[in-house]
Design an enzyme around this catalytic site. Structure first.
Site, PDB file in Angstrom:
ATOM      1  N   ARG A   1     -26.745 -65.077  85.251  1.00 24.88           N
ATOM      2  CA  ARG A   1     -27.540 -65.378  86.439  1.00 24.88           C
ATOM      3  C   ARG A   1     -29.031 -65.222  86.179  1.00 24.88           C
ATOM      4  O   ARG A   1     -29.462 -64.394  85.380  1.00 24.88           O
ATOM      5  CB  ARG A   1     -27.150 -64.487  87.602  1.00 24.88           C
ATOM      6  CG  ARG A   1     -27.548 -63.017  87.454  1.00 24.88           C
ATOM      7  CD  ARG A   1     -27.623 -62.405  88.840  1.00 24.88           C
ATOM      8  NE  ARG A   1     -27.693 -60.971  88.889  1.00 24.88           N
ATOM      9  CZ  ARG A   1     -28.846 -60.304  88.925  1.00 24.88           C
ATOM     10  NH1 ARG A   1     -29.987 -60.932  88.838  1.00 24.88           N
ATOM     11  NH2 ARG A   1     -28.837 -58.985  89.029  1.00 24.88           N
TER      12      ARG A   1
ATOM     13  N   GLY B   1     -33.781 -61.405  86.135  1.00 28.35           N
ATOM     14  CA  GLY B   1     -32.332 -61.352  86.114  1.00 28.35           C
ATOM     15  C   GLY B   1     -31.651 -62.305  85.159  1.00 28.35           C
ATOM     16  O   GLY B   1     -30.526 -62.738  85.429  1.00 28.35           O
ATOM     17  N   GLY B   2     -32.283 -62.636  84.039  1.00 25.85           N
ATOM     18  CA  GLY B   2     -31.602 -63.465  83.048  1.00 25.85           C
ATOM     19  C   GLY B   2     -30.616 -62.620  82.262  1.00 25.85           C
ATOM     20  O   GLY B   2     -30.936 -62.085  81.207  1.00 25.85           O
ATOM     21  N   HIS B   3     -29.418 -62.461  82.796  1.00 30.75           N
ATOM     22  CA  HIS B   3     -28.401 -61.649  82.112  1.00 30.75           C
ATOM     23  C   HIS B   3     -27.027 -61.889  82.742  1.00 30.75           C
ATOM     24  O   HIS B   3     -26.925 -62.498  83.812  1.00 30.75           O
ATOM     25  CB  HIS B   3     -28.775 -60.155  82.142  1.00 30.75           C
ATOM     26  CG  HIS B   3     -28.910 -59.570  83.512  1.00 30.75           C
ATOM     27  ND1 HIS B   3     -30.093 -59.079  84.023  1.00 30.75           N
ATOM     28  CD2 HIS B   3     -28.004 -59.404  84.495  1.00 30.75           C
ATOM     29  CE1 HIS B   3     -29.904 -58.628  85.237  1.00 30.75           C
ATOM     30  NE2 HIS B   3     -28.642 -58.822  85.553  1.00 30.75           N
ATOM     31  N   GLY B   4     -26.027 -61.408  82.058  1.00 29.77           N
ATOM     32  CA  GLY B   4     -24.668 -61.404  82.591  1.00 29.77           C
ATOM     33  C   GLY B   4     -24.140 -59.983  82.638  1.00 29.77           C
ATOM     34  O   GLY B   4     -24.747 -59.074  82.067  1.00 29.77           O
TER      35      GLY B   4
END
Ligand code: TYD
Length: 137
Positions: free
Chosen positions: A101, A53-56
């Protein structure tokens, strides 16, 4: 519009209906979460040491719950980071749009349940942290 910050993310205590034969927690749209729930998804069988979930997101609002086990939710608005350790099925973190996140430190057998305000849309993702910082400028 005011810029969204990590302080707009809130820990939500969900109602727990306790019975000797087990517990039930219900999440109702526009009641326990301040949005219409259009999608539910869950992460499971995450290998030890893996992060997700390394993203916005530009529009998506979410409620993130450890339906089983535990994990860390790291949120970041480009200036400030906060970490929530989620370990109870009746506690969730509400995330408005515009927050970066990451999820890590998954316990064995954990399930990350996500209630989301929109259907899956790749166009809504910001996948690179540098792009996220530019988006927040
Ligand atoms: P993604 O949200 O990128 O997960 P993570 O950031 O934790 O790695 O989702 C990974 C892939 O799963 C994505 O490229 C497409 C698919 N996917 C769906 O088809 N529907 C969904 O609702 C989600 C969340 C993902």
């Amino acid at each position: 519009m005011r810029e969204t910050t990590v302080y707009d993310c809130t820990l939500v205590e969900l109602p727990k209906n306790h019975f000797d034969r087990g517990n039930i927690t219900a999440v109702n749209e526009c009641l326990e979460v301040p949005f219409d729930i259009q999608r539910v998804y869950y992460l499971y069988d995450v290998p030890g040491g893996e992060s997700r979930g390394g993203h916005g997101h530009k529009q998506l609002q979410q409620l993130i719950v450890a339906a089983s086990g535990s994990f860390d939710l790291i949120i970041d608005d480009g200036r400030i980071k906060r970490t929530f350790h989620l370990a109870r099925p009746n506690m969730g973190v509400y995330m408005p749009a515009g927050i970066w996140r990451e999820l890590d430190n998954f316990s064995s057998g954990s399930i990350c349940l996500v209630l989301a305000s929109h259907e899956y849309d790749e166009q809504d993702y910001i996948r690179a942290y540098g792009d996220y910082l530019n988006y927040k400028k």
